[in-house]
Design an enzyme around this catalytic site. Structure first.
Site, PDB file in Angstrom:
ATOM      1  N   SER A   7      31.096 -27.209 -49.229  1.00 34.40           N
ATOM      2  CA  SER A   7      31.343 -28.260 -48.013  1.00 34.40           C
ATOM      3  C   SER A   7      31.746 -29.484 -48.829  1.00 34.40           C
ATOM      4  O   SER A   7      30.864 -30.173 -49.492  1.00 34.40           O
ATOM      5  CB  SER A   7      30.463 -28.433 -46.903  1.00 34.40           C
ATOM      6  OG  SER A   7      30.440 -29.694 -46.324  1.00 34.40           O
ATOM      7  N   HIS A  32      35.323 -25.443 -47.594  1.00 37.16           N
ATOM      8  CA  HIS A  32      34.921 -25.669 -46.253  1.00 37.16           C
ATOM      9  C   HIS A  32      35.068 -27.355 -46.059  1.00 37.16           C
ATOM     10  O   HIS A  32      34.426 -28.067 -46.670  1.00 37.16           O
ATOM     11  CB  HIS A  32      33.223 -25.228 -46.163  1.00 37.16           C
ATOM     12  CG  HIS A  32      32.842 -25.603 -44.832  1.00 37.16           C
ATOM     13  ND1 HIS A  32      32.864 -24.229 -44.074  1.00 37.16           N
ATOM     14  CD2 HIS A  32      32.094 -26.385 -44.217  1.00 37.16           C
ATOM     15  CE1 HIS A  32      32.151 -24.922 -42.936  1.00 37.16           C
ATOM     16  NE2 HIS A  32      31.785 -25.937 -42.987  1.00 37.16           N
ATOM     17  N   ASP A  34      34.613 -30.086 -42.872  1.00 42.33           N
ATOM     18  CA  ASP A  34      33.935 -30.393 -42.081  1.00 42.33           C
ATOM     19  C   ASP A  34      34.645 -31.524 -41.195  1.00 42.33           C
ATOM     20  O   ASP A  34      34.493 -32.647 -41.544  1.00 42.33           O
ATOM     21  CB  ASP A  34      32.614 -31.027 -42.270  1.00 42.33           C
ATOM     22  CG  ASP A  34      31.660 -29.723 -42.637  1.00 42.33           C
ATOM     23  OD1 ASP A  34      31.668 -28.661 -41.814  1.00 42.33           O
ATOM     24  OD2 ASP A  34      31.250 -29.592 -43.752  1.00 42.33           O
ATOM     25  N   MET A  36      35.061 -33.721 -37.921  1.00 41.96           N
ATOM     26  CA  MET A  36      34.085 -34.387 -36.869  1.00 41.96           C
ATOM     27  C   MET A  36      34.887 -35.416 -35.898  1.00 41.96           C
ATOM     28  O   MET A  36      35.689 -36.100 -36.783  1.00 41.96           O
ATOM     29  CB  MET A  36      32.702 -34.841 -37.435  1.00 41.96           C
ATOM     30  CG  MET A  36      32.205 -33.889 -38.314  1.00 41.96           C
ATOM     31  SD  MET A  36      30.629 -34.383 -38.742  1.00 41.96           S
ATOM     32  CE  MET A  36      29.962 -33.189 -39.895  1.00 41.96           C
ATOM     33  N   HIS A  65      36.196 -26.281 -40.369  1.00 40.77           N
ATOM     34  CA  HIS A  65      35.100 -26.148 -39.536  1.00 40.77           C
ATOM     35  C   HIS A  65      35.505 -27.239 -38.455  1.00 40.77           C
ATOM     36  O   HIS A  65      35.000 -28.468 -38.739  1.00 40.77           O
ATOM     37  CB  HIS A  65      33.672 -26.470 -40.017  1.00 40.77           C
ATOM     38  CG  HIS A  65      32.617 -26.412 -39.133  1.00 40.77           C
ATOM     39  ND1 HIS A  65      31.376 -26.556 -39.594  1.00 40.77           N
ATOM     40  CD2 HIS A  65      32.552 -26.099 -37.871  1.00 40.77           C
ATOM     41  CE1 HIS A  65      30.446 -26.507 -38.676  1.00 40.77           C
ATOM     42  NE2 HIS A  65      31.194 -26.068 -37.552  1.00 40.77           N
ATOM     43  N   MET A  67      34.268 -29.292 -35.701  1.00 38.42           N
ATOM     44  CA  MET A  67      33.367 -29.934 -34.657  1.00 38.42           C
ATOM     45  C   MET A  67      34.167 -31.015 -33.908  1.00 38.42           C
ATOM     46  O   MET A  67      33.742 -32.174 -33.950  1.00 38.42           O
ATOM     47  CB  MET A  67      32.151 -30.448 -35.597  1.00 38.42           C
ATOM     48  CG  MET A  67      31.432 -29.326 -36.201  1.00 38.42           C
ATOM     49  SD  MET A  67      30.646 -29.965 -37.650  1.00 38.42           S
ATOM     50  CE  MET A  67      31.630 -29.934 -39.050  1.00 38.42           C
ATOM     51  N   MET A 136      25.149 -21.969 -37.291  1.00 39.58           N
ATOM     52  CA  MET A 136      24.833 -23.259 -37.516  1.00 39.58           C
ATOM     53  C   MET A 136      23.402 -23.065 -38.006  1.00 39.58           C
ATOM     54  O   MET A 136      22.496 -22.751 -36.977  1.00 39.58           O
ATOM     55  CB  MET A 136      25.074 -24.570 -36.362  1.00 39.58           C
ATOM     56  CG  MET A 136      26.600 -24.848 -36.377  1.00 39.58           C
ATOM     57  SD  MET A 136      27.255 -25.385 -38.076  1.00 39.58           S
ATOM     58  CE  MET A 136      26.206 -26.716 -38.691  1.00 39.58           C
ATOM     59  N   GLY A 141      26.463 -32.237 -37.642  1.00 38.24           N
ATOM     60  CA  GLY A 141      27.003 -33.933 -37.607  1.00 38.24           C
ATOM     61  C   GLY A 141      26.937 -34.406 -38.797  1.00 38.24           C
ATOM     62  O   GLY A 141      27.601 -35.325 -39.263  1.00 38.24           O
ATOM     63  N   GLY A 143      25.617 -33.665 -43.473  1.00 37.90           N
ATOM     64  CA  GLY A 143      25.127 -33.070 -44.443  1.00 37.90           C
ATOM     65  C   GLY A 143      23.800 -33.484 -44.971  1.00 37.90           C
ATOM     66  O   GLY A 143      23.198 -34.583 -44.359  1.00 37.90           O
ATOM     67  N   ASP A 174      25.585 -22.331 -42.297  1.00 39.17           N
ATOM     68  CA  ASP A 174      26.147 -23.581 -42.530  1.00 39.17           C
ATOM     69  C   ASP A 174      24.980 -24.683 -42.122  1.00 39.17           C
ATOM     70  O   ASP A 174      24.529 -24.797 -40.984  1.00 39.17           O
ATOM     71  CB  ASP A 174      27.351 -23.913 -41.743  1.00 39.17           C
ATOM     72  CG  ASP A 174      28.047 -25.309 -42.086  1.00 39.17           C
ATOM     73  OD1 ASP A 174      27.475 -25.987 -43.091  1.00 39.17           O
ATOM     74  OD2 ASP A 174      28.998 -25.524 -41.362  1.00 39.17           O
ATOM     75  N   GLY A 175      24.489 -25.384 -43.364  1.00 34.61           N
ATOM     76  CA  GLY A 175      23.806 -26.556 -42.996  1.00 34.61           C
ATOM     77  C   GLY A 175      22.271 -26.282 -43.564  1.00 34.61           C
ATOM     78  O   GLY A 175      21.503 -25.323 -43.337  1.00 34.61           O
ATOM     79  N   GLY A 176      21.910 -27.153 -44.590  1.00 34.02           N
ATOM     80  CA  GLY A 176      20.611 -26.979 -45.283  1.00 34.02           C
ATOM     81  C   GLY A 176      20.387 -25.823 -46.149  1.00 34.02           C
ATOM     82  O   GLY A 176      19.413 -25.472 -46.399  1.00 34.02           O
ATOM     83  N   GLY A 196      26.733 -27.885 -49.035  1.00 38.87           N
ATOM     84  CA  GLY A 196      27.171 -29.189 -49.393  1.00 38.87           C
ATOM     85  C   GLY A 196      26.472 -29.819 -50.364  1.00 38.87           C
ATOM     86  O   GLY A 196      26.882 -29.950 -51.799  1.00 38.87           O
ATOM     87  N   SER A 197      25.490 -30.412 -49.996  1.00 32.90           N
ATOM     88  CA  SER A 197      24.728 -31.226 -50.739  1.00 32.90           C
ATOM     89  C   SER A 197      23.897 -30.515 -51.917  1.00 32.90           C
ATOM     90  O   SER A 197      23.971 -30.767 -53.195  1.00 32.90           O
ATOM     91  CB  SER A 197      23.474 -31.950 -50.217  1.00 32.90           C
ATOM     92  OG  SER A 197      22.888 -31.010 -49.202  1.00 32.90           O
TER      93      SER A 197
HETATM   94  C1  DX5 Z   1      27.179 -30.029 -40.766  1.00 34.69           C
HETATM   95  C2  DX5 Z   1      28.354 -29.337 -41.548  1.00 34.69           C
HETATM   96  C3  DX5 Z   1      27.935 -28.773 -42.751  1.00 34.69           C
HETATM   97  C4  DX5 Z   1      27.203 -29.542 -43.777  1.00 34.69           C
HETATM   98  C5  DX5 Z   1      26.579 -28.831 -44.725  1.00 34.69           C
HETATM   99  O1  DX5 Z   1      27.649 -30.445 -39.419  1.00 34.69           O
HETATM  100  O2  DX5 Z   1      28.857 -28.483 -40.717  1.00 34.69           O
HETATM  101  O3  DX5 Z   1      28.960 -28.038 -43.420  1.00 34.69           O
HETATM  102  O4  DX5 Z   1      28.149 -30.537 -44.343  1.00 34.69           O
HETATM  103  O5  DX5 Z   1      26.023 -29.568 -45.790  1.00 34.69           O
HETATM  104  P1  DX5 Z   1      24.548 -29.322 -46.460  1.00 34.69           P
HETATM  105  O6  DX5 Z   1      24.793 -28.037 -47.173  1.00 34.69           O
HETATM  106  O7  DX5 Z   1      24.513 -30.672 -47.250  1.00 34.69           O
HETATM  107  O8  DX5 Z   1      23.668 -29.285 -45.108  1.00 34.69           O
HETATM  108 ZN    ZN Z   2      30.507 -26.859 -41.482  1.00 34.88          ZN
END
Ligand code: DX5
Ligand code: ZN
Length: 219
Positions: A7, A32, A34, A36, A65, A67, A136, A141, A143, A174-176, A196-197
């Site tokens: 991401s 990916h 994101d 928003m 993605h 959102m 999710m 919202g 990362g 996706d997420g964490g 992402g992170s």
């Molecule tokens: C959250 C995003 C994710 C997020 C993932 O709303 O959809 O794609 O950026 O980032 P990490 O891996 O840092 O949780």
């Molecule tokens: Zn995402």
């Protein structure tokens, strides 16, 4: 085979071209994005113009993605920008079938995304229209959040629905997602990991991708 979709939300946007080239060479499978809108989620990122500008930098599949509320309103600009696969949120569409149809008609792959509290059973009527389901594992919202342990049962429930349908539908989480929990989400049935992170905050993107993928063997 597990696919990794980094991401860009955690990438350095001042050097987006270099970041995209580095992640491509590091062995990413998808990229990916994101998107928003500050309405469906409490954060604002970027739109189709940025995606279109980045399209020449990599041959990787663009996993977009959305959102955003009523994504059907912006289908055309995202299709033109070069999205290969688009995830729309079940919770954000008045008419899910119609929304998916607009993208499919243009040859774009489609996914439905569900937030942590959305009942996976709501996906059933749409499975025949999907290339992927996005589960999710945090509230969308931002990362850098921690995976919500309750979402593991959503992954398992979606895995069952997909297997029962007999269709080849990818299951993205996706997420964490990080190396420490990759094994849990893969065992529950995920085969596409967004991170992402866990990738962009490391010095060696290739090693970070391998650390996620390696869990496939032991899951
Ligand atoms: C959250 C995003 C994710 C997020 C993932 O709303 O959809 O794609 O950026 O980032 P990490 O891996 O840092 O949780
Ligand atoms: Zn995402």
């Amino acid at each position: 085979m597990i696919k990794i979709s980094p991401s860009l939300l955690s990438a350095d946007f001042a050097h987006l071209e270099q970041e995209i080239k580095r992640i491509t060479n590091a062995g990413a499978d998808f990229l990916h994005w994101d998107v928003m809108d500050g309405n469906f989620v409490p954060n604002l990122t970027f739109g189709p113009m940025l995606i279109a500008a980045a399209r020449p930098f990599t041959p990787l599949l663009f996993d977009v993605h959305l959102m955003i509320r009523e994504p059907i309103r912006y289908a055309e600009p995202f299709i033109k920008a070069g999205a290969d696969m688009v995830s729309v949120h079940m919770e954000a569409c008045e008419n899910v079938t119609e929304t998916l149809a607009v993208f499919r008609k243009a040859g774009v792959k489609t996914a439905l995304a569900i937030k942590p509290k959305t009942d996976p059973a709501r996906l059933v009527p749409y499975l025949s229209l999907l290339d992927m389901v996005l589960v999710m594992t945090v509230e969308p919202g931002f990362g850098g959040q921690q995976l919500l342990p309750d979402t593991i049962k959503n992954i398992a429930a979606v895995r069952q629905l997909i297997d029962k349908s007999g269709r080849s539908i990818l299951l993205e989480v996706d997420g964490g997602i990080r190396p420490e929990n990759a094994k849990d989400v893969i065992s529950a049935g995920a085969n596409v990991l967004v991170a992402g992170s866990a990738i962009f905050k490391q010095d060696d993107y290739g090693a970070a991708i391998r650390a996620l993928r390696d869990n496939e063997m032991t899951a």
